[in-house]
Structure formats: structure tokens, C-alpha cells
Scaffold this motif. Structure first.
Motif, short mmCIF file in Angstrom:
data_model
loop_
_atom_site.label_atom_id
_atom_site.label_comp_id
_atom_site.label_asym_id
_atom_site.label_seq_id
_atom_site.Cartn_x
_atom_site.Cartn_y
_atom_site.Cartn_z
N PHE A 151 0.69 -1.85 0.54
CA PHE A 151 -0.43 -0.31 -0.32
C PHE A 151 0.83 0.91 -0.06
CE2 PHE A 151 -1.85 3.43 2.43
CZ PHE A 151 -3.29 3.58 1.88
N ASP A 152 1.80 1.16 1.10
CA ASP A 152 2.84 2.45 0.68
C ASP A 152 3.32 2.78 -0.02
OD1 ASP A 152 2.04 2.47 3.54
OD2 ASP A 152 3.56 2.27 4.73
N THR A 153 3.78 1.38 -0.93
CA THR A 153 4.51 1.61 -2.38
C THR A 153 3.92 2.73 -3.46
OG1 THR A 153 5.79 0.15 -1.23
CG2 THR A 153 5.83 0.88 -4.06
N THR A 170 3.47 6.20 -5.08
CA THR A 170 3.86 6.44 -6.15
C THR A 170 2.72 7.17 -7.74
OG1 THR A 170 5.26 4.37 -5.73
CG2 THR A 170 4.41 5.50 -8.34
N ILE A 171 1.43 6.73 -6.81
CA ILE A 171 0.18 7.18 -7.62
C ILE A 171 0.07 8.70 -7.39
CG2 ILE A 171 -0.30 4.92 -8.38
CD1 ILE A 171 -2.91 5.39 -5.90
N LEU A 172 0.27 9.03 -6.02
CA LEU A 172 -0.11 10.42 -6.00
C LEU A 172 1.77 11.57 -5.62
CD1 LEU A 172 -2.19 10.06 -2.18
CD2 LEU A 172 -3.39 10.49 -4.69
N ASP A 173 2.41 10.87 -5.94
CA ASP A 173 3.71 11.47 -6.39
C ASP A 173 4.02 11.86 -5.20
OD1 ASP A 173 6.04 11.67 -7.81
OD2 ASP A 173 4.66 13.79 -8.18
N ILE A 174 4.41 10.90 -3.68
CA ILE A 174 4.19 11.53 -2.85
C ILE A 174 6.01 11.65 -1.87
CG2 ILE A 174 4.40 11.70 -0.07
CD1 ILE A 174 1.61 10.37 -0.82
N GLU A 175 6.65 13.39 -2.23
CA GLU A 175 7.74 13.12 -2.03
C GLU A 175 8.62 12.18 -0.75
OE1 GLU A 175 11.22 16.72 -1.43
OE2 GLU A 175 9.46 17.46 -1.10
N PHE A 217 1.14 7.92 -14.58
CA PHE A 217 0.34 7.11 -13.38
C PHE A 217 0.30 7.33 -12.31
CE2 PHE A 217 4.90 5.37 -14.44
CZ PHE A 217 5.69 6.37 -12.83
N SER A 218 0.48 8.45 -11.71
CA SER A 218 0.68 9.75 -10.93
C SER A 218 -0.53 10.79 -11.09
CB SER A 218 2.24 10.66 -10.92
OG SER A 218 2.61 9.32 -10.78
N PHE A 250 9.90 0.54 -8.50
CA PHE A 250 8.89 0.14 -7.90
C PHE A 250 8.72 -0.95 -7.21
CE2 PHE A 250 4.39 -1.04 -8.32
CZ PHE A 250 3.61 -0.24 -7.39
N PHE A 251 9.73 -2.33 -7.40
CA PHE A 251 9.68 -3.81 -8.00
C PHE A 251 10.18 -4.04 -6.72
CE2 PHE A 251 8.10 -3.17 -11.33
CZ PHE A 251 6.55 -3.11 -11.42
N THR A 252 9.74 -3.62 -5.04
CA THR A 252 10.11 -4.34 -4.08
C THR A 252 10.54 -5.12 -3.44
OG1 THR A 252 8.52 -2.95 -2.34
CG2 THR A 252 10.42 -1.53 -2.73
#
Length: 359
Positions: free
Chosen positions: A146-148, A152-157, A195-196, A307-309
Motif C-alpha cells: 500500500f505504501d509503495t 507512487t500514484i500520488l507522487d508523494i515526496e 500513472f500519477s 517500484f518492485f521491492t
């Protein structure tokens, strides 16, 4: 008087603790404790990333031949094989581990790969035959996914995986031209990805989340965790992410992101919703095993490689564990962490009472 015998069916722990009890380190290029050394990993965007999810597709699937949409290579390998308990014990017995102690060097030889000192569980005579022996904690996996995803889609710094390093990595590999840095004369800038969410859509999404009300006891007040002005979330707990992922996220993004991005995210929400149900059916688990491969492959075509942790990768193995061990609500950390919190509160109260009596 009677003799009571007990058996240890499996362990329940978070991902870092998984390494201590399983004998396989969950860090580095071979962090997956199921795939082990056969996992597909690489250094992308300044971190270790885990790709190659097309290996779980049917042999004749069209995505195996595509390379520009993925990591620049075609995929002709089969999925990693499973390790039996006898094979694991044989491998551990052949390795020479350093004794415990603070002054002992912990550098592992290359022949050890990610094997750590042999776990004491292998002293149990039946441990080799158990399957599974350790559980991937769905609570922590869902929280990290969820965090990842939301970051990413909200482009949170600080939370997004769509960074400048990730863009430069794509440019260096010669793939995903639409995500390359935009260069003007001697300057380069990172444009907002498809995607953001755009700033207006992002504000609308956060306002939607802050307006949602839940019945008492179903979820906490998620509205208190929304910072509309700052464009981010703060203080979300594991259960908040659980509710958010399965209910709020698919509704909130439906008209704010492109359809190609929304569909796999909604499929991911349904995946966790069905996986965490109180009653599971084998047919549903077989379908989830198929769906999560489709989701990860679609994500590989959408998001940058950074993106792929490891948490994104281990979702592949959750349906397999559910087929073997049954419903998730008997094998995750929610009741354990609640018990720990309860014990901590009791200790604080007792300490406070003792202090008052001393005064």
C-alpha cells in the motif's frame, strides 16, 4: 497426571524476523525466502529490485516475447523450483557457519549465498516434513505494498518510486521512452508520469478519503490521517492500510487515473480482499494465483523498475501458502501485535501504580 505433547506447526513473524527463524536472509539480491537464489533481481534506481514475474506465465504467453514493455529482454525461463525440507537441511549441513559472538565477523562467503546460521527448528524430527514452515505475514506485506503503490500514484515526496534515479535508469536501459527525463538545452526535468495523479485530481482524491465515515469498530478515523494541503497521508496504521487498500482505493481512483492503470490496481484490491476472507475456496485460490501474476506483469509495464521491492514480489507466494495453511486470519500479526500492545499498556499501568504507592 499426564504427559502433554505439543507440535510447532509453523512460525508467524514479520519479514525481518523471517530471516532469523528460516535460515535465509531477507536482504540483498536473493531476499525472497521461497525462490532463494533463483530469484530475478537487479540494481535499479539506486536500490535492489525484484522483477521477472513473466516466469510464472504460461510458456506460450505473448508477454514472454515482449521486451520493450518490460526490462528489455524476452523471458524464456520457467518459474523457480520448490525446495523440500530435506534439501534445505542438506544444504545447511554442508555449510560452515561462524559461531555466535559479538567479536565474530558476520561476513558470509559467496558459497553461503543468503544462508544464515542453521535454525534450531531443524532439531525437531518432523520439521522437515512440514509445509509451510514459516508464514509470509500478509499484514506487513499489504502495508508495504500500500505504501509503495499510494506513494507512487500520488507522487508523494520521499514515498514515490518514480524518482530521478529511476527515470535515468530507464533511459540508460533504453526502455519506456515515455518516462525518460525531459531535457531542455542543458537542463533536465522529471515530468509527471501518466500513472500519477495531477494536482487537482490528487486534491479531489484526498478530499474524498477525508469525507468517508466508517461504522464504530470497523476502522479508525482515517480522515485524521489525511493532509489535503500537504498532499499526503500521515499516521496510517496497518489496519488503516488494510481497509484503505480493499475499499477506498478502488473507488477513489476510478475516474482519476487512466483505465490501464486503474484495472490492475482494482484487481490487486480484490486479490487482498479475497485472500483475507474468513472462508477460502481452492478454486478461488487458484484464480488468485493467476490474478497476482497478471497484476505484477501489468505493473511491470506501467511503473518504473524501482517500484518492485521485495514486498511486491512475495505477493506471488501468498496464494500458495493459503492453499497449504488455510485462512490468513490464523496466520498474521494482527492478534499478536494487539497482544503485545495490551501487555505494554498493562506494564505501563502497573509501573504508574507502583510509582504512586512509592510517593
Amino acid at each position: 497426571m499426564f504427559t502433554l505433547w505439543a507440535a510447532d506447526m509453523w512460525t508467524v513473524n514479520d519479514f525481518p524476523s523471517y530471516a532469523m527463524v528460516s535460515g535465509w536472509s531477507t536482504k540483498g539480491y536473493m531476499a525472497c525466502p521461497v525462490c532463494k537464489e533463483d530469484v530475478t533481481s537487479g540494481w535499479h534506481g539506486g536500490k535492489v529490485c525484484y522483477l521477472g514475474h513473466r516466469r510464472w506465465l504460461p510458456w506460450d504467453h505473448e508477454w514472454r516475447e515482449k521486451y520493450k514493455e518490460f526490462n528489455g529482454n524476452t523471458e524464456r525461463r520457467l518459474r523457480p523450483r520448490e525446495w523440500s525440507g530435506d534439501e534445505i537441511l542438506e544444504r545447511l549441513n554442508r555449510l560452515d557457519f561462524a559461531p555466535f559472538g559479538k567479536t565474530v565477523s558476520r561476513t558470509r562467503p559467496s558459497t553461503h549465498m543468503n544462508w544464515t546460521p542453521k535454525p534450531m527448528f531443524f532439531e525437531l524430527p518432523y520439521w522437515l516434513k512440514l509445509k509451510p514452515r514459516h508464514n509470509l505475514d500478509v499484514m506487513h506485506v499489504e502495508k508495504n505494498v500500500f505504501d509503495t503503490l499510494v506513494g507512487t500514484i500520488l507522487d508523494i515526496e520521499g514515498k514515490t518510486k518514480d524518482t530521478i534515479k529511476a527515470r535515468l535508469n530507464l533511459e540508460r536501459m533504453g526502455i519506456r521512452r515515455g518516462l525518460w527525463m525531459n531535457r531542455d538545452s542543458d537542463k533536465a526535468r522529471r515530468d509527471l508520469a501518466f500513472f500519477s495523479m495531477k494536482p487537482n485530481d490528487k486534491e479531489e482524491f484526498l478530499k474524498f478519503v477525508s469525507s468517508v465515515k466508517f461504522p464504530d469498530g470497523y476502522a479508525s478515523n482515517i480522515a485524521r490521517c489525511v493532509n489535503v494541503g500537504g498532499g499526503k497521508f500521515t499516521g496510517l496504521k496497518s489496519h488503516d492500510c488494510h481497509v484503505f487498500m480493499q475499499h477506498l482505493l478502488p473507488m477513489g481512483i476510478r475516474y482519476l487515473l487512466p483505465e490501464d492503470v486503474v484495472k490492475p490496481i482494482m484487481l490487486l484490491s480484490r486479490f487482498f480482499s479475497q485472500l483475507t476472507a474468513k472462508t477460502l475456496r481452492k478454486t478461488d485460490m487458484f484464480q488468485l494465483r493467476h490474478d497476482i501474476v497478471q497484476v505484477l506483469c501489468k505493473f511491470e509495464m506501467i511503473f518504473p523498475l524501482a517500484f518492485f521491492t521485495s514486498m511486491m514480489h512475495v505477493m506471488l507466494h501468498l496464494p500458495e501458502e493459503a492453499l497449504l495453511a488455510g485462512p490468513v486470519n490464523y496466520r498474521w500479526m494482527y492478534p499478536i501485535e494487539m497482544y503485545i500492545i495490551l501487555i505494554a499498556c498493562v506494564c505501563i499501568i502497573i509501573t504508574g501504580l507502583l510509582s504512586v504507592e512509592c510517593i
